[in-house]
Design a protein around this motif. Structure first.
Motif, PDB file in Angstrom:
ATOM      1  N   VAL A 131       0.905  -1.287   0.001  1.00 37.65           N
ATOM      2  CA  VAL A 131       0.007   0.060  -0.074  1.00 37.65           C
ATOM      3  C   VAL A 131       0.945   1.267  -0.083  1.00 37.65           C
ATOM      4  N   LYS A 132       0.742   1.897  -1.029  1.00 35.83           N
ATOM      5  CA  LYS A 132       1.782   3.017  -1.293  1.00 35.83           C
ATOM      6  C   LYS A 132       3.137   2.722  -0.925  1.00 35.83           C
ATOM      7  N   ASP A 133       3.725   1.706  -1.564  1.00 35.47           N
ATOM      8  CA  ASP A 133       5.162   1.218  -1.334  1.00 35.47           C
ATOM      9  C   ASP A 133       5.392   0.632  -0.148  1.00 35.47           C
ATOM     10  N   VAL A 134       4.520   0.521   0.981  1.00 35.80           N
ATOM     11  CA  VAL A 134       4.798  -0.008   2.351  1.00 35.80           C
ATOM     12  C   VAL A 134       4.402  -1.589   2.163  1.00 35.80           C
ATOM     13  N   PRO A 135       5.017  -2.315   2.356  1.00 34.88           N
ATOM     14  CA  PRO A 135       4.980  -3.778   2.619  1.00 34.88           C
ATOM     15  C   PRO A 135       3.554  -4.294   3.479  1.00 34.88           C
ATOM     16  N   MET A 136       2.672  -4.931   3.135  1.00 35.39           N
ATOM     17  CA  MET A 136       1.469  -4.935   4.215  1.00 35.39           C
ATOM     18  C   MET A 136       1.315  -6.469   4.312  1.00 35.39           C
ATOM     19  N   MET A 137       1.699  -7.245   3.406  1.00 35.01           N
ATOM     20  CA  MET A 137       1.842  -8.865   3.333  1.00 35.01           C
ATOM     21  C   MET A 137       2.655  -9.403   2.426  1.00 35.01           C
ATOM     22  N   ARG A 138       3.510 -10.428   2.918  1.00 36.57           N
ATOM     23  CA  ARG A 138       4.452 -10.983   2.471  1.00 36.57           C
ATOM     24  C   ARG A 138       4.176 -12.424   2.150  1.00 36.57           C
ATOM     25  N   PHE A 139       4.313 -12.965   0.989  1.00 34.85           N
ATOM     26  CA  PHE A 139       4.238 -14.489   0.930  1.00 34.85           C
ATOM     27  C   PHE A 139       5.396 -14.996   0.464  1.00 34.85           C
ATOM     28  N   LYS A 140       5.363 -16.607   0.634  1.00 39.22           N
ATOM     29  CA  LYS A 140       6.519 -17.324  -0.032  1.00 39.22           C
ATOM     30  C   LYS A 140       5.787 -18.332  -1.019  1.00 39.22           C
ATOM     31  N   LYS A 141       6.542 -18.811  -2.166  1.00 36.99           N
ATOM     32  CA  LYS A 141       6.030 -19.608  -2.879  1.00 36.99           C
ATOM     33  C   LYS A 141       6.146 -21.057  -2.248  1.00 36.99           C
ATOM     34  N   VAL A 142       5.062 -21.762  -2.487  1.00 36.58           N
ATOM     35  CA  VAL A 142       4.840 -23.311  -1.954  1.00 36.58           C
ATOM     36  C   VAL A 142       4.314 -23.756  -3.136  1.00 36.58           C
ATOM     37  N   ALA A 143       4.847 -25.376  -3.036  1.00 37.17           N
ATOM     38  CA  ALA A 143       4.260 -26.198  -4.137  1.00 37.17           C
ATOM     39  C   ALA A 143       3.160 -26.845  -3.459  1.00 37.17           C
ATOM     40  N   LYS A 144       1.914 -26.462  -4.257  1.00 38.02           N
ATOM     41  CA  LYS A 144       0.585 -26.999  -4.163  1.00 38.02           C
ATOM     42  C   LYS A 144      -0.107 -27.257  -5.400  1.00 38.02           C
TER      43      LYS A 144
END
Length: 144
Positions: A131-144
């Motif tokens: 949101v406006k260049d501020v990280p609000m959520m971070r996700f990692k890749k998973v094998a699904k």
């Protein structure tokens, strides 16, 4: 001499612009064909494990439907999305089975994802929703 300097600056600017454009295109393709598991969410003063005691949220982008689906930590989650360059927004969540969820993480997840306006993929391959260049959520890749 001035003309050569102007020409050099113009070529340099075009080169820089084309590199930035290519970078954004490469990032968009990385969104697809994988599931992304939430590992950080900004805002709540509750520990991440307390928000999501049973299951971590995950999302998967469907390029053909322009829809994201997955799990919000307890119940299923799906919503349309709009992607233009690095600009990313999510529409209203579709219908879901509503089970009671411990921790309050699902509400935090759905409220936060509606505020997202862009994304980035960092050097470690993690998806950051911003949101406006501020990280609000971070996700990692998973094998699904």
């Amino acid at each position: 001499m001035k003309n050569y300097i102007l020409l050099f600056v113009a070529v340099l600017a075009l080169s820089f612009n084309s590199c930035c454009t290519t970078k954004g295109t490469a990032n968009a393709s990385a969104l697809y064909n994988t599931s992304w598991e939430l590992e950080y969410i900004s805002g709540p003063r509750i520990a991440f494990g307390g928000l999501f005691p049973d299951k971590k949220p995950f999302i998967k982008f469907d390029q053909s439907k322009n829809e994201v689906s997955g799990n919000a930590g307890c119940n299923g989650y799906s919503a349309p999305y709009t992607l233009k360059g690095n600009s990313l927004t999510f529409g209203e969540q579709g219908p879901t089975t509503m089970m009671y969820c411990e921790g309050g993480g699902e509400q935090t997840f759905t409220q936060t994802i509606r505020t997202i306006d862009s994304y980035s993929i960092d050097k470690d391959g993690k998806l950051n929703l911003l949101v406006k260049d501020v990280p609000m959520m971070r996700f990692k890749k998973v094998a699904k």
